[in-house]
Design a protein around this motif. Structure first.
Motif, mmCIF file in Angstrom:
data_model
loop_
_atom_site.group_PDB
_atom_site.id
_atom_site.type_symbol
_atom_site.label_atom_id
_atom_site.label_comp_id
_atom_site.label_asym_id
_atom_site.label_seq_id
_atom_site.Cartn_x
_atom_site.Cartn_y
_atom_site.Cartn_z
ATOM 1 N N ASP A 1 1.060 -1.230 -0.052
ATOM 2 C CA ASP A 1 -0.164 0.159 -0.051
ATOM 3 C C ASP A 1 0.917 1.381 0.164
ATOM 4 N N SER A 2 1.022 2.063 -1.009
ATOM 5 C CA SER A 2 1.677 3.081 -1.005
ATOM 6 C C SER A 2 0.932 4.248 -0.339
ATOM 7 N N TYR A 3 1.086 4.340 1.013
ATOM 8 C CA TYR A 3 0.127 5.081 1.730
ATOM 9 C C TYR A 3 0.969 6.492 2.190
ATOM 10 N N ILE A 4 0.182 7.440 2.169
ATOM 11 C CA ILE A 4 0.517 8.919 2.578
ATOM 12 C C ILE A 4 -0.563 9.549 3.662
ATOM 13 N N ASP A 5 -0.081 10.292 4.318
ATOM 14 C CA ASP A 5 -1.202 10.769 5.374
ATOM 15 C C ASP A 5 -0.709 12.399 5.420
ATOM 16 N N TRP A 6 -1.530 13.125 4.865
ATOM 17 C CA TRP A 6 -1.380 14.666 5.097
ATOM 18 C C TRP A 6 -2.011 15.378 6.177
ATOM 19 N N ARG A 7 -2.793 14.574 6.897
ATOM 20 C CA ARG A 7 -3.647 15.213 7.845
ATOM 21 C C ARG A 7 -3.217 15.925 8.894
ATOM 22 N N GLN A 8 -1.922 15.607 9.381
ATOM 23 C CA GLN A 8 -1.255 16.489 10.451
ATOM 24 C C GLN A 8 -0.032 17.235 9.586
ATOM 25 N N SER A 9 -0.048 17.461 8.477
ATOM 26 C CA SER A 9 0.813 18.028 7.584
ATOM 27 C C SER A 9 0.459 19.655 7.775
ATOM 28 N N THR A 10 1.621 20.505 8.085
ATOM 29 C CA THR A 10 1.513 21.888 8.059
ATOM 30 C C THR A 10 1.773 22.422 6.732
ATOM 31 N N SER A 11 2.226 21.528 5.755
ATOM 32 C CA SER A 11 2.690 21.893 4.446
ATOM 33 C C SER A 11 2.398 20.776 3.353
ATOM 34 N N ALA A 12 1.014 20.290 3.085
ATOM 35 C CA ALA A 12 0.485 19.327 2.308
ATOM 36 C C ALA A 12 0.977 19.511 1.056
ATOM 37 N N GLN A 13 1.620 18.605 0.508
ATOM 38 C CA GLN A 13 2.321 18.775 -1.149
ATOM 39 C C GLN A 13 1.813 17.658 -1.995
ATOM 40 N N GLN A 14 2.023 17.678 -3.022
ATOM 41 C CA GLN A 14 1.670 16.733 -4.096
ATOM 42 C C GLN A 14 3.193 15.831 -3.962
ATOM 43 N N HIS A 15 2.846 14.583 -4.021
ATOM 44 C CA HIS A 15 3.902 13.467 -3.634
ATOM 45 C C HIS A 15 3.850 12.295 -4.868
ATOM 46 N N SER A 16 5.055 11.793 -5.026
ATOM 47 C CA SER A 16 5.137 10.424 -5.927
ATOM 48 C C SER A 16 4.775 9.420 -5.085
ATOM 49 N N PHE A 17 4.124 8.526 -5.614
ATOM 50 C CA PHE A 17 3.806 7.062 -5.122
ATOM 51 C C PHE A 17 4.618 5.735 -6.010
ATOM 52 N N ASN A 18 4.647 4.967 -5.189
ATOM 53 C CA ASN A 18 5.286 3.472 -5.837
ATOM 54 C C ASN A 18 4.674 2.238 -5.512
ATOM 55 N N VAL A 19 4.263 1.507 -6.260
ATOM 56 C CA VAL A 19 3.756 0.052 -6.077
ATOM 57 C C VAL A 19 4.254 -1.030 -6.768
ATOM 58 N N ILE A 20 4.586 -2.016 -5.928
ATOM 59 C CA ILE A 20 5.321 -3.091 -6.439
ATOM 60 C C ILE A 20 4.340 -4.501 -6.264
ATOM 61 N N GLY A 21 4.591 -5.537 -6.905
ATOM 62 C CA GLY A 21 3.969 -6.703 -6.555
ATOM 63 C C GLY A 21 4.227 -8.006 -7.811
ATOM 64 N N ALA A 22 4.083 -9.262 -7.308
ATOM 65 C CA ALA A 22 4.385 -10.234 -8.305
ATOM 66 C C ALA A 22 3.433 -11.488 -7.806
ATOM 67 N N LYS A 23 3.011 -12.005 -8.704
ATOM 68 C CA LYS A 23 2.089 -13.623 -8.609
ATOM 69 C C LYS A 23 2.321 -14.547 -9.666
ATOM 70 N N TYR A 24 2.372 -15.716 -9.146
ATOM 71 C CA TYR A 24 2.717 -16.747 -10.090
ATOM 72 C C TYR A 24 1.295 -17.245 -10.706
ATOM 73 N N LEU A 25 1.042 -17.284 -11.872
ATOM 74 C CA LEU A 25 -0.442 -17.409 -12.243
ATOM 75 C C LEU A 25 -0.621 -18.564 -13.154
ATOM 76 N N PRO A 26 -1.673 -19.265 -13.234
ATOM 77 C CA PRO A 26 -1.913 -20.325 -14.299
ATOM 78 C C PRO A 26 -2.263 -19.871 -15.380
ATOM 79 N N ALA A 27 -2.247 -20.646 -16.399
ATOM 80 C CA ALA A 27 -2.777 -20.086 -17.847
ATOM 81 C C ALA A 27 -3.986 -19.672 -17.834
ATOM 82 N N GLY A 28 -4.437 -18.611 -18.715
ATOM 83 C CA GLY A 28 -5.883 -18.270 -19.051
ATOM 84 C C GLY A 28 -5.812 -16.818 -18.481
ATOM 85 N N ARG A 29 -7.008 -16.311 -18.558
ATOM 86 C CA ARG A 29 -7.296 -14.794 -18.479
ATOM 87 C C ARG A 29 -7.161 -14.311 -17.014
ATOM 88 N N HIS A 30 -6.659 -13.157 -16.875
ATOM 89 C CA HIS A 30 -6.156 -12.639 -15.572
ATOM 90 C C HIS A 30 -6.691 -11.158 -15.539
#
Length: 448
Positions: free
Chosen positions: A87-116
């Protein structure tokens, strides 16, 4: 805007087996416009993939979000309804200078043949959140035969270090870092790509948390791994995403890879006191490793930084990318500055599907007026992929360090042709900055 051209830097490119490549069916998507998410969860991007045979699928998303009020936000990826990423989580609710920020998410899964079905979800908490245009979703049916996806099952205990004994130029002492997750990479030979991404939050004292990736429980040099730092502080964010990447070119067979927590060790060279931060890493933080079977893998380093002269253990390997005139040796604000560069060579028989990832850190000055900094990718001179963005408030909040990222998957009609291509990670600062700097830690990696 003034254009800065730098000489081609160090790079490592590997081609392993001409017939080996990411499998057909990989997908790349990105938002065409900003998307406002009301409190709750919304689908940002989604795609179905078809596997002709069982195999590993690697997923990554890089983007940007900004608050529409007193809010927190998260992004994550599901496959067939199952959460497979951090979860690329950010909390601005206590920020005195809430600003635009980058996020990053990663993951992997071994899948069987077929549609996913693969979905990038965006969540807004408290009030609405904007997810920025060009935020992306890469779905790579990878050629790597050995893949791991480790996760933290719960929040860590409080992390509290005293790094006075680990000054710049020295490897972190054992007491000054903690291995939170370790995976066996399963590499009989050849390179290992490692990605780590999670969230950290204040738990006692404000300061700069830090995370990275170790090989066989040893700290690698900055030519092989990107350190991640975020100021955990009300002038920045009290909870924020952290993310790192590594490419280990010639590791010992069957190596281990670790997600490592520490703190920005600024006792030397910057200050006469240590970093007092006390914090935790959050549940569901992830470590993904890929090895064994790459057709193409490589990394690009900063062309303006002398890695050999600096030595491997540098957390303050800063390169200036923009100045308002205060620092005459720096490029002018608005310049496009190459912070990572290399050649990716597509062999005969390869389908040209390659994932490119760039990460770095931004560092302003306490006297800056503030503005925005950007990180993006170019292939053969053309901008591609997501747009890493970090806004910085006016003084003194512009000094807070953040990690920034961007990525791109050359899939479908945009697959790369046979031959060599120039890949660049490019930084740009717009605003009132005395010396806006990015870090030289390995800024660019690619793999299939």
């Amino acid at each position: 805007m003034k254009r800065i051209t730098l000489y081609i830097g160090l790079a490592v490119a590997l081609a392993v087996g001409q017939a080996s490549a990411a499998m057909p069916g990989s997908r790349y998507l990105q938002l065409a416009a900003d998307q406002l998410v009301q409190p709750g969860t919304a689908t940002l991007l989604s795609s179905d993939i078809e596997l002709s045979a069982p195999g590993w699928v690697y997923v990554q998303s890089d983007g940007r979000y900004f608050p529409g009020g007193s809010s927190a936000a998260s992004a994550y990826i599901t496959i067939n309804g199952e959460v497979v990423s951090n979860d690329s989580y950010i909390d601005w609710r206590q920020s005195t200078s809430a600003q635009q920020h980058s996020f990053n998410v990663i993951g992997a899964k071994y899948l069987p043949a077929g549609r996913h079905s693969v979905v990038l979800a965006g969540q807004a908490i408290g009030s609405a959140v904007n997810f920025g245009s060009a935020s992306n979703l890469s779905v790579l049916i990878t050629s790597a035969g050995s893949v791991t996806n480790s996760r933290l099952p719960s929040d860590t205990a409080q992390l509290d270090f005293n790094t006075v004994g680990s000054p710049e130029g020295m490897a972190l002492l054992a007491k000054d870092r903690k291995l939170l997750m370790t995976a066996q990479a399963g590499n009989p030979g050849g390179p290992i790509v490692a990605m780590a991404s999670g969230r950290a939050f204040d738990w006692g004292t404000y300061g700069d948390g830090m995370m990275g990736i170790f090989l066989n429980e040893q700290e690698p040099g900055i030519e092989s791994m990107t350190w991640s730092i975020n100021d955990i502080f009300i002038g920045a964010e009290t909870q924020a995403p952290f993310y790192s990447q590594g490419l280990f070119v010639n590791p010992p067979a069957y190596s281990s890879v670790s997600f490592v927590a520490s703190e920005s060790p600024y006792y030397q060279p910057q200050d006469a006191n240590t970093n007092n931060v006390k914090y935790k890493f959050g549940a569901n933080s992830r470590l993904v490793t890929l090895s064994n079977g790459f057709g193409v893998a490589g990394k690009g380093l900063n062309p303006g930084f002398n890695y050999a002269a600096a030595g491997p253990y540098r957390r303050f390997a800063y390169v200036c990318v923009g100045t308002n005139g205060f620092s005459p040796s720096c490029p002018s604000v608005g310049s496009e500055v190459v912070i990572g560069e290399g050649q990716v060579c597509i062999p005969q028989g390869h389908n040209g599907v390659v994932l490119f990832s760039t990460k770095s850190r931004v560092q302003g000055d306490t006297n800056d007026g503030g503005g925005s900094v950007f990180l993006f990718l170019k292939i053969d001179g053309q901008q591609v992929g997501s747009l890493g963005t970090q806004q910085l408030g006016s003084k003194p909040n512009s000094v807070s360090t953040r990690t920034i990222s961007a990525s791109y998957l050359s899939a479908g009609s945009s697959a790369l042709g046979t031959g060599c291509h120039t890949v660049q990670a490019v930084a740009q600062a717009l605003g009132d900055f005395r010396h806006m700097s990015f870090n030289a830690d390995m800024p660019l990696v690619w793999f299939d």
